[in-house]
Motif scaffolding. Structure first.
Motif, PDB file in Angstrom:
ATOM      1  N   ALA A   1       0.746  -1.382   0.034  1.00 21.07           N
ATOM      2  CA  ALA A   1       0.072  -0.076   0.000  1.00 21.07           C
ATOM      3  C   ALA A   1       0.932   1.049  -0.632  1.00 21.07           C
ATOM      4  N   ARG A   2       0.443   2.383  -0.570  1.00 19.80           N
ATOM      5  CA  ARG A   2       1.165   3.757  -0.366  1.00 19.80           C
ATOM      6  C   ARG A   2       0.766   4.625   0.380  1.00 19.80           C
ATOM      7  N   TYR A   3       1.547   5.328   1.188  1.00 20.47           N
ATOM      8  CA  TYR A   3       0.987   5.922   2.432  1.00 20.47           C
ATOM      9  C   TYR A   3       2.048   7.384   2.431  1.00 20.47           C
ATOM     10  N   ALA A   4       1.246   8.559   2.834  1.00 25.76           N
ATOM     11  CA  ALA A   4       2.205   9.454   2.810  1.00 25.76           C
ATOM     12  C   ALA A   4       2.066  10.544   3.904  1.00 25.76           C
ATOM     13  N   ASP A   5       3.533  11.061   4.215  1.00 26.70           N
ATOM     14  CA  ASP A   5       3.314  11.802   5.125  1.00 26.70           C
ATOM     15  C   ASP A   5       2.794  13.381   5.410  1.00 26.70           C
ATOM     16  N   HIS A   6       2.845  13.794   5.996  1.00 29.78           N
ATOM     17  CA  HIS A   6       2.621  15.384   6.458  1.00 29.78           C
ATOM     18  C   HIS A   6       2.942  15.984   5.240  1.00 29.78           C
ATOM     19  N   THR A   7       4.485  15.648   4.967  1.00 31.12           N
ATOM     20  CA  THR A   7       5.371  16.699   4.365  1.00 31.12           C
ATOM     21  C   THR A   7       4.708  16.344   2.549  1.00 31.12           C
TER      22      THR A   7
ATOM     23  N   GLU B   1      11.907  -6.246  13.839  1.00 28.21           N
ATOM     24  CA  GLU B   1      12.370  -5.902  12.945  1.00 28.21           C
ATOM     25  C   GLU B   1      11.267  -3.875  12.977  1.00 28.21           C
ATOM     26  N   GLU B   2      12.116  -3.787  12.096  1.00 27.82           N
ATOM     27  CA  GLU B   2      11.507  -2.534  12.006  1.00 27.82           C
ATOM     28  C   GLU B   2      11.336  -2.215  10.183  1.00 27.82           C
ATOM     29  N   PRO B   3      10.298  -1.848  10.272  1.00 25.28           N
ATOM     30  CA  PRO B   3       9.690  -2.532   8.785  1.00 25.28           C
ATOM     31  C   PRO B   3      10.345  -1.157   8.386  1.00 25.28           C
ATOM     32  N   MET B   4      11.023  -1.367   6.478  1.00 28.75           N
ATOM     33  CA  MET B   4      11.521   0.034   6.011  1.00 28.75           C
ATOM     34  C   MET B   4      10.339   0.122   4.800  1.00 28.75           C
ATOM     35  N   LEU B   5      10.256   1.486   4.347  1.00 25.73           N
ATOM     36  CA  LEU B   5       9.857   1.985   3.548  1.00 25.73           C
ATOM     37  C   LEU B   5      10.647   2.836   2.197  1.00 25.73           C
ATOM     38  N   VAL B   6      10.124   2.359   1.148  1.00 26.74           N
ATOM     39  CA  VAL B   6      11.013   2.900  -0.092  1.00 26.74           C
ATOM     40  C   VAL B   6       9.518   4.569  -0.298  1.00 26.74           C
ATOM     41  N   SER B   7      10.641   4.969  -0.889  1.00 21.00           N
ATOM     42  CA  SER B   7      10.396   5.718  -1.309  1.00 21.00           C
ATOM     43  C   SER B   7       9.358   5.974  -2.449  1.00 21.00           C
ATOM     44  N   GLY B   8       8.025   6.349  -2.759  1.00 22.96           N
ATOM     45  CA  GLY B   8       7.931   6.524  -3.696  1.00 22.96           C
ATOM     46  C   GLY B   8       8.173   7.907  -4.880  1.00 22.96           C
TER      47      GLY B   8
ATOM     48  N   PRO C   1      14.223   3.520   7.219  1.00 26.36           N
ATOM     49  CA  PRO C   1      13.520   2.846   8.429  1.00 26.36           C
ATOM     50  C   PRO C   1      11.860   3.081   8.626  1.00 26.36           C
ATOM     51  N   ILE C   2      11.295   3.110   9.111  1.00 31.67           N
ATOM     52  CA  ILE C   2      10.230   3.616   9.259  1.00 31.67           C
ATOM     53  C   ILE C   2       9.945   4.794  10.567  1.00 31.67           C
ATOM     54  N   SER C   3      10.635   4.548  11.301  1.00 35.09           N
ATOM     55  CA  SER C   3      11.276   5.581  12.317  1.00 35.09           C
ATOM     56  C   SER C   3      11.596   7.240  11.992  1.00 35.09           C
ATOM     57  N   GLN C   4      12.717   6.834  10.980  1.00 30.41           N
ATOM     58  CA  GLN C   4      12.880   7.774  10.542  1.00 30.41           C
ATOM     59  C   GLN C   4      12.558   8.635   9.581  1.00 30.41           C
ATOM     60  N   VAL C   5      10.998   7.426   8.779  1.00 27.45           N
ATOM     61  CA  VAL C   5       9.780   8.389   8.114  1.00 27.45           C
ATOM     62  C   VAL C   5       8.796   8.887   9.454  1.00 27.45           C
TER      63      VAL C   5
ATOM     64  N   ALA D   1      10.035  10.881  12.302  1.00 26.73           N
ATOM     65  CA  ALA D   1      10.447  11.411  12.676  1.00 26.73           C
ATOM     66  C   ALA D   1      11.017  12.302  12.077  1.00 26.73           C
ATOM     67  N   GLY D   2      10.629  12.296  10.899  1.00 19.46           N
ATOM     68  CA  GLY D   2      11.061  13.822   9.902  1.00 19.46           C
ATOM     69  C   GLY D   2       9.665  14.347   9.411  1.00 19.46           C
ATOM     70  N   GLY D   3       8.077  13.156   9.286  1.00 22.11           N
ATOM     71  CA  GLY D   3       7.185  13.164   8.791  1.00 22.11           C
ATOM     72  C   GLY D   3       5.798  13.045   9.657  1.00 22.11           C
ATOM     73  N   SER D   4       5.837  12.958  10.811  1.00 22.40           N
ATOM     74  CA  SER D   4       4.767  13.031  11.835  1.00 22.40           C
ATOM     75  C   SER D   4       4.299  11.455  12.540  1.00 22.40           C
ATOM     76  N   PHE D   5       3.401  11.902  11.094  1.00 18.84           N
ATOM     77  CA  PHE D   5       2.605  10.555  10.438  1.00 18.84           C
ATOM     78  C   PHE D   5       1.924  10.042   9.037  1.00 18.84           C
ATOM     79  N   LEU D   6       1.717   8.886   8.950  1.00 24.46           N
ATOM     80  CA  LEU D   6       1.501   8.244   7.327  1.00 24.46           C
ATOM     81  C   LEU D   6      -0.323   8.143   7.626  1.00 24.46           C
ATOM     82  N   ILE D   7      -0.917   8.385   6.180  1.00 22.42           N
ATOM     83  CA  ILE D   7      -1.847   8.889   5.618  1.00 22.42           C
ATOM     84  C   ILE D   7      -1.983   7.158   4.648  1.00 22.42           C
TER      85      ILE D   7
END
Length: 274
Positions: free
Chosen positions: A223-229, A243-250, A258-262, A264-270
């Motif tokens: 699935a695709r998700y967007a952060d607040h940026t 293990e921590e999930p990895m996210l791939v940039s679209g 890693p999802i924690s870094q995403v 940290a910069g983007g606050s949340f995922l929609i």
């Protein structure tokens, strides 16, 4: 004259028998099964409106004389020969010409069947057609092109792998589709005009069935998700336990975090719609 095991002759007849013109006209010039003998092989050739199938089997010569011939045989006569072979073991095949008419004499001890060749059939350039197909195997227009076959097409090729051989379909682009099954079967399917959907179109949501929880958030693989940026991210795979999930940039090729870094910069995922 040559000898051949009855089951081997029956096998090549079976492999090409489905390929014949679909017509009610008994006088159709190519409504025949062709037997073609070379110094090393006996070929059986079947040809329909959209398909060409060739099966071969080695032969054992009974004399040093090389007898090369081509005999078109009606499907009824081929069916009679096939039925006769059920009770035979190793047969002798003799090709003769009398008064301009060809016939095949097939014997096994005292048992014998004579198969006449038809005289009205036009020459079928099956070798030329297969050479064209072979030369097109690596044509740029064939690379990445899907093979389009309907249910009727697939039914015609089922006998090609009757001996347990894997049947391979390879696109030849505008030439059609090459069909192989083992080392002694080669076929050609005429191309279809393709106006259907892109292969796999509309399936992504059906293929995403793996969901998992991470830090209280339900995530879905693929699935695709967007952060607040406004950056988009894809969940490529379910993480292993611990293990921590990895996210791939679209948005950026080869970008993965890693999802924690995403977060940290983007606050949340929609979750984005499909």
């Amino acid at each position: 004259m040559f000898t051949i095991k009855a089951r081997d002759l029956a096998a090549i007849l079976d492999r090409v028998a489905p390929h014949r013109p679909r017509t009610d006209d008994d006088a159709h010039d190519l409504d025949v099964l062709i037997l073609d003998c070379t110094p090393r092989h006996l070929h059986a050739v079947g040809c329909g409106e959209r398909t060409l199938a060739v099966a071969r089997t080695p032969v054992a010569r009974t004399s040093p004389t090389v007898d090369v011939w081509t005999a078109p045989v009606s499907y009824d006569d081929a069916a009679a020969l096939r039925a006769w072979l059920e009770s035979a073991d190793r047969v002798y095949v003799k090709h003769t010409v009398s008064d301009g008419h060809q016939k095949l004499q097939v014997t096994d001890g005292p048992a014998e069947i004579t198969v006449p060749a038809t005289s009205h059939t036009d020459r079928l350039p099956w070798r030329d057609l297969l050479r064209l197909a072979i030369s097109a195997r690596n044509h740029p227009l064939a690379v990445g092109r899907p093979v389009q076959l309907n249910a009727d097409d697939l039914a015609l090729w089922g006998n090609a792998g009757a001996g347990g051989e894997a049947i391979e379909f390879r696109s030849l682009g505008p030439v059609g589709t090459m069909v192989t099954a083992g080392g002694d079967f080669l076929g050609l399917q005429a191309p279809h005009t393709w106006d259907g959907p892109t292969p796999g179109e509309g399936w992504p949501s059906s293929l995403r069935t793996r969901m998992f929880l991470f830090a209280g958030t339900l995530l879905e693989v693929g699935a695709r998700y967007a952060d607040h940026t406004g950056l988009t991210w894809v969940v490529p795979a379910r993480p292993a336990p611990g293990e921590e999930p990895m996210l791939v940039s679209g948005d950026y090729p080869a970008g993965a975090l890693p999802i924690s870094q995403v977060l940290a910069g983007g606050s949340f995922l929609i979750r984005l719609p499909d």
